[in-house]
Motif scaffolding. Structure first.
Motif, short mmCIF file in Angstrom:
data_model
loop_
_atom_site.label_atom_id
_atom_site.label_comp_id
_atom_site.label_asym_id
_atom_site.label_seq_id
_atom_site.Cartn_x
_atom_site.Cartn_y
_atom_site.Cartn_z
N CYS A 196 0.71 -1.01 0.37
CA CYS A 196 0.48 -0.20 0.17
C CYS A 196 0.90 1.49 -0.07
N SER A 197 0.79 2.51 -1.04
CA SER A 197 1.49 3.67 -0.90
C SER A 197 0.99 4.28 0.66
N ILE A 198 1.82 4.94 0.90
CA ILE A 198 1.38 6.33 2.26
C ILE A 198 1.68 7.70 2.03
N VAL A 199 0.68 8.37 1.43
CA VAL A 199 1.21 9.62 0.92
C VAL A 199 1.64 10.12 1.99
N ASP A 200 2.29 11.68 2.09
CA ASP A 200 2.94 12.30 3.25
C ASP A 200 1.94 13.52 3.92
N GLN A 201 0.59 14.23 2.49
CA GLN A 201 0.18 14.26 3.65
C GLN A 201 -1.10 14.69 2.99
N ALA A 202 -1.89 13.32 4.11
CA ALA A 202 -3.07 12.88 3.57
C ALA A 202 -4.24 14.21 4.10
N SER A 203 -5.12 14.21 2.84
CA SER A 203 -6.29 14.85 2.92
C SER A 203 -7.93 14.22 2.99
N GLY A 204 -8.74 15.37 3.53
CA GLY A 204 -10.36 14.61 2.67
C GLY A 204 -10.25 12.85 3.53
N ASP A 205 -11.81 12.63 3.09
CA ASP A 205 -12.27 11.07 4.07
C ASP A 205 -11.31 9.87 3.02
N PHE A 206 -10.91 8.93 3.78
CA PHE A 206 -11.14 7.60 2.97
C PHE A 206 -11.99 7.19 1.96
N ASP A 207 -13.58 7.72 2.70
CA ASP A 207 -14.10 6.78 1.22
C ASP A 207 -15.29 8.11 1.24
N ARG A 208 -14.62 8.81 0.76
CA ARG A 208 -16.24 10.29 -0.08
C ARG A 208 -16.22 10.61 -0.95
N TYR A 209 -16.74 9.19 -1.16
CA TYR A 209 -17.72 8.81 -2.24
C TYR A 209 -19.26 7.94 -2.00
N ALA A 210 -20.08 7.62 -2.58
CA ALA A 210 -21.17 6.74 -1.43
C ALA A 210 -20.95 5.53 -2.00
N ALA A 211 -20.36 5.28 -3.51
CA ALA A 211 -20.08 3.76 -3.63
C ALA A 211 -19.23 3.40 -3.24
N HIS A 212 -19.00 1.68 -2.87
CA HIS A 212 -17.36 1.38 -2.01
C HIS A 212 -16.21 0.76 -2.63
N PHE A 213 -16.41 1.11 -3.78
CA PHE A 213 -15.71 1.12 -4.99
C PHE A 213 -14.53 2.47 -5.51
N ASN A 214 -15.10 3.56 -4.00
CA ASN A 214 -14.10 4.94 -4.95
C ASN A 214 -13.13 5.55 -3.69
N ASN A 215 -12.93 4.29 -2.80
CA ASN A 215 -12.11 4.61 -1.49
C ASN A 215 -10.56 5.14 -1.85
N GLY A 216 -10.00 5.22 -1.01
CA GLY A 216 -8.87 5.96 -1.89
C GLY A 216 -7.61 4.52 -2.26
N LEU A 217 -7.75 3.23 -1.53
CA LEU A 217 -7.42 2.42 -2.00
C LEU A 217 -7.50 2.26 -3.36
N PHE A 218 -8.33 2.61 -4.94
CA PHE A 218 -8.60 2.02 -6.19
C PHE A 218 -7.47 3.12 -6.35
N GLU A 219 -8.14 4.12 -5.68
CA GLU A 219 -6.63 5.54 -6.06
C GLU A 219 -5.14 5.28 -6.18
N GLU A 220 -4.53 5.52 -8.25
CA GLU A 220 -3.24 5.27 -7.80
C GLU A 220 -2.71 6.41 -7.54
N VAL A 221 -1.88 6.73 -6.60
CA VAL A 221 -0.55 7.81 -5.90
C VAL A 221 -0.32 8.75 -7.37
N ASP A 222 -0.83 10.04 -6.85
CA ASP A 222 -0.12 11.80 -8.21
C ASP A 222 1.30 11.13 -8.44
N THR A 223 1.54 11.24 -8.92
CA THR A 223 3.09 12.03 -9.63
C THR A 223 3.69 12.66 -8.90
N PHE A 224 3.08 13.35 -8.18
CA PHE A 224 3.56 15.10 -8.19
C PHE A 224 3.38 14.66 -6.04
N GLU A 225 2.71 13.77 -5.93
CA GLU A 225 2.68 13.66 -4.21
C GLU A 225 3.89 12.50 -4.00
#
Length: 836
Positions: free
Chosen positions: A239-268
């Motif tokens: 799992c990738s750990i970003v330095d500055q976490a912002s927002g909620d883990f599951d900020r969308y209603a759908a179960h598959f829109n949490n951060g575990l499905f997101e790729e890390v931003d290259t600028f982070e």
């Protein structure tokens, strides 16, 4: 125009200065964190069009250049072109992105070499991963096992990105993976990527630390499709750990829109954390082939079946929906049922749809299908039987549904519709192309035929010349036989002479044979031959007078000795006559006793017949389709078959046994009983109709490969032969008495009929064979006499399929189907019938 030397020197100086002292083009990094297994991107800007260098020539041991793409810019930034450079660090630690040379129309431009720090994955002590198996004991092929994945972490959930869990068994061809539908409460559900899938797991949050990930639970069901030892490894989580976490883990209603499905931003900036757990080894055994039925559901204990109907009162031919609820410890995706048209209890009364719908329910699966009613002689929907495997006891067991109340009314006066009237209702057999057939046994007859074939070929000319020699040698003997056949007197004389020659010289027997020869030669009786007859015969044959005198003297002397005996002889004729009378009386008494004993009733047979009828009556009084009714029918059939073995009206006993087996849905046993009855009563119309009805319900569809005629049993041929023999004797006696032309023709006709009957009986005896019928619900035919051989067909052989016996080996028999195809089955799965 020629340049002056001073101008030329100036131009060269400027070129060398730019080449040696020009500032390199800086590169802008688009990636903030570098890893040796991920590509990175940087950009170099130019004020003019440039050509990219060769990628392979610019790569180094530290950094491999993957791709360089030059694009024209549309913005007014002062730069006209940009080179987008993709590269891959080749090791961790400090590396250098090499300088790259680009060429324009006027000059060569070089990018600046850039120092980079390549990070490496960190084995985290803040994450734990566990895979817990229900049981590490041995499993069977097709048996599912539950593996509980547990991932716990005290890291902030909002800092987690790009989760990767890819166990190797998720992509194994011999392993089926099912992750059941989540039934947890909405607030406990969490989307999770695993093995290339998106699933719903259960997240358990620590109330004291709600921002932490907590513990994630996921149930994984694994089914192994082949036997062997499996090692479930590569059980790791990253799992990738970003330095500055912002927002909620599951900020969308759908179960598959949490951060575990997101790729890390290259600028982070981020770190990659991972954790592992030890591999799991599981041993998988092959299911026993013996006693496995075609009705094996592929399910394992504990499992429960519940049947329900859409309607309890229908008309003949109407469609009825059947719902079978299967409850099991295993999830919906791993539950299945064999085709319901294989159920013996449905075959005679319902046409089953080949399609089965599968609906999820929390504890298993609903299997729904449609059936068409074919018979109105039912008061209940019969119980369905499914074979399951009990891994605790290592054996197959049968599970049954409860019979359901059902009323079927007739339609337009019709009470029954034959299964064979529906296209595709029967199951054709398809050859199984894999595997090899059994080894052939050494046959003495085959060896003898091969030897004869070799001798005929090796000594062809010698054997060809032997024919004429044998003819010339046997010709005189054959002529002698013909002369004897045409002339009875000559035949008698030849026999007398042959007997005379066999007796040695100088004995009284020789003399008597001589006199018999003379008497036979002149068609006289030997006892009435006198000395004067001898003289006359010898004189007619022109024998020398001296020899005639000597023979006459011997004849006279022999007659005197014979007729002058004075010894007393005891007369025993009366005793002989008395003995003959006693012997005849004893024979008549014995015959009378045997006949009287045959007329007496057999108490044991009568009792068994009564018990069989009582059991059949009890079955009729029991609701159709119930287990009790089937048990009564089975008992009645067994009792009738026991009665048939006593030869006390065996035809009726076998007929009744066939009816009982038919009612018990034992199609094969029914056909076997009807066929045994038909051997005794081949012209009984009711019997033949019942046999045809049973055969019409056979599930396997085997095309007739050759024409099969209805054969009269050999027992009846023997009766006909005896009757013809008496008829021939009678006509011959009548012809001897009256000598009429009609009687002669009738005698010839009787003789021809008797000869034809004897020939047919002889051919039938020489070609007698044993036939049989499958009596179990289903059996998997093999290509050899063992379970280790491959299946002979893709489909199983079902109850009621008839065959011809070819060979026997231990507990296996080789059979031939109606179309000529052969296979092997266990002998216990069939009933053999001697085809007379």
């Amino acid at each position: 125009m020629r340049l002056s030397p001073l101008t030329l020197i100036f131009c060269i100086t400027v070129f060398v200065y730019k080449a040696c002292f020009a500032e390199p083009i800086p590169v802008t990094l688009k990636t903030q964190t570098f890893y040796d297994d991920r590509n990175a991107t940087c950009v170099a800007y130019f004020t003019e069009a440039v050509t990219a260098p060769d990628v392979d020539e610019e790569s180094t041991d530290d950094c491999r250049i993957i791709r360089i793409r030059v694009e024209k810019l549309t913005t007014d930034s002062g730069n006209d072109h940009a080179a987008i450079i993709q590269f891959r660090p080749m090791r961790t630690g400090a590396i250098e992105l090499p300088a790259l040379e680009f060429k324009s129309d006027t000059e060569t431009l070089s990018t600046a070499a850039t120092q980079l720090t390549v990070s490496e994955r960190v084995k985290s002590d803040r994450m734990q991963l566990r895979f817990n198996v229900d049981s590490l004991s041995e499993l069977y092929v097709g048996q599912a096992v539950r593996i509980d994945m547990e991932w716990s972490s005290d890291l902030p959930a909002s800092a987690l990105r790009s989760l990767r869990i890819n166990p190797n068994f998720f992509s194994h061809d011999a392993i089926q993976i099912v992750i059941p539908r989540s039934t947890e409460e909405e607030e406990l559900q969490m989307g999770l990527p695993i093995g290339g899938r998106r699933v719903i797991a259960r997240r358990q949050i620590n109330p004291e630390q709600p921002k932490e990930l907590g513990t994630v639970h996921l149930a994984i069901y694994v089914k192994f499709l082949e036997a062997g030892i499996y090692t479930l490894d590569d059980l790791s989580l990253e799992c990738s750990i970003v330095d500055q976490a912002s927002g909620d883990f599951d900020r969308y209603a759908a179960h598959f829109n949490n951060g575990l499905f997101e790729e890390v931003d290259t600028f982070e900036k981020y770190e990659r954390h991972y954790t592992t757990t030890k591999p799991i080894e599981i041993s998988v055994l092959e299911l026993p082939k013996e006693k496995q039925s075609a009705l094996f559901s592929g399910l394992f204990e504990p499992v429960h079946f519940k049947l329900s109907l859409s309607n309890n009162a229908v008309e003949l031919g109407q469609i009825l929906e059947v719902d079978i609820e299967v409850t099991s410890e295993f999830p919906h995706g791993m539950l299945d049922l064999p085709p319901l048209n294989l159920q013996p209890s449905l075959r005679a009364h319902f046409l089953v749809d080949s399609e089965i719908r599968r609906l999820w329910h929390e504890r298993g699966t609903h299997f729904k299908t449609r059936i068409r009613t074919l018979s109105s002689h039912l008061s209940a929907f019969p119980a369905l039987r499914f074979q399951v495997f009990d891994p605790q006891k290592n054996r197959y067991v049968w599970k049954e549904t409860d019979p359901q109340s059902l009323r079927i009314s007739s339609r337009d006066g019709i009470n029954y519709i034959a299964l064979s009237t529906f296209e595709g209702a029967q199951v054709p057999l398809v050859d199984f192309n894999e595997g090899i057939w059994y080894n052939r046994k050494r046959s003495t007859m085959n060896s003898l035929l091969q030897t004869i074939h070799s001798l005929l070929n090796d000594y062809f000319w010698l054997l060809l010349a032997t024919g004429p020699l044998v003819f010339l040698t046997l010709r005189p003997l054959v002529k002698e036989w013909r002369q004897q056949a045409l002339d009875p007197a000559y035949k008698k004389r030849a026999r007398a002479y042959s007997q005379f020659k066999k007796i040695p010289e100088g004995s009284e027997i020789k003399w008597r044979a001589f006199l018999n020869f003379l008497a036979t030669h002149y068609n006289a009786k030997g006892d009435a031959w006198t000395a004067s007859d001898t003289r006359a015969a010898l004189e007619e044959a022109n024998v020398h007078s001296k020899i005639i005198a000597e023979i006459e003297a011997i004849h006279i002397s022999t007659d005197k000795r014979v007729f002058s005996k004075n010894e007393e002889v005891t007369e025993i004729s009366e005793l002989n006559a008395t003995a003959r009378q006693v012997r005849a009386a004893l024979a008549k008494t014995a015959l009378t006793l045997v006949m009287l004993f045959g007329l007496l009733p057999h108490e044991s047979v009568a009792a068994s017949w009564s018990e069989a009828e009582s059991a059949f009556a009890s079955a009729l009084a029991t609701p159709d389709g119930t287990r009790q009714a089937s048990a009564f029918y089975t008992k009645s059939a067994l009792l009738f078959e026991a009665v048939a073995q006593t030869d006390d009206d065996a035809a009726s006993a076998f007929y009744n046994a066939g009816n009982a087996w038919f009612q018990a849905n034992r199609l094969g046993r029914s056909i076997a009983a009807y066929r045994k009855a038909a051997r005794i009563r081949p012209f009984d119309e009711a019997l033949l109709e019942n046999l045809a009805a049973a055969r019409a319900l056979a599930l396997n569809k085997v095309p007739e490969g050759r024409t099969s005629l209805q054969r009269t049993p050999s027992s009846w041929l023997r009766v006909v032969t005896i009757a013809l023999s008496f008829c021939l004797c009678g006509t011959m006696l009548l012809y001897v008495r009256y000598e009429s032309q009609r009687l002669r023709l009738l005698t010839y006709a009787s003789a021809i009929a008797l000869a034809l009957s004897v020939v047919i009986l002889g051919v039938r005896s020489g070609s007698s064979r044993t036939e049989g019928v499958i009596t179990t619900n289903s059996v998997e035919a093999r290509k050899g006499p063992a379970y280790a051989y491959a299946p002979a067909f893709d489909q199983a052989l079902h109850d009621g399929l008839e065959f011809t016996l070819i060979d026997e080996r231990d507990t296996w028999i080789q059979i031939e189907l109606a179309d000529g195809r052969r296979c092997w089955i266990p002998q216990s799965q069939a009933s053999l019938i001697l085809a007379l």
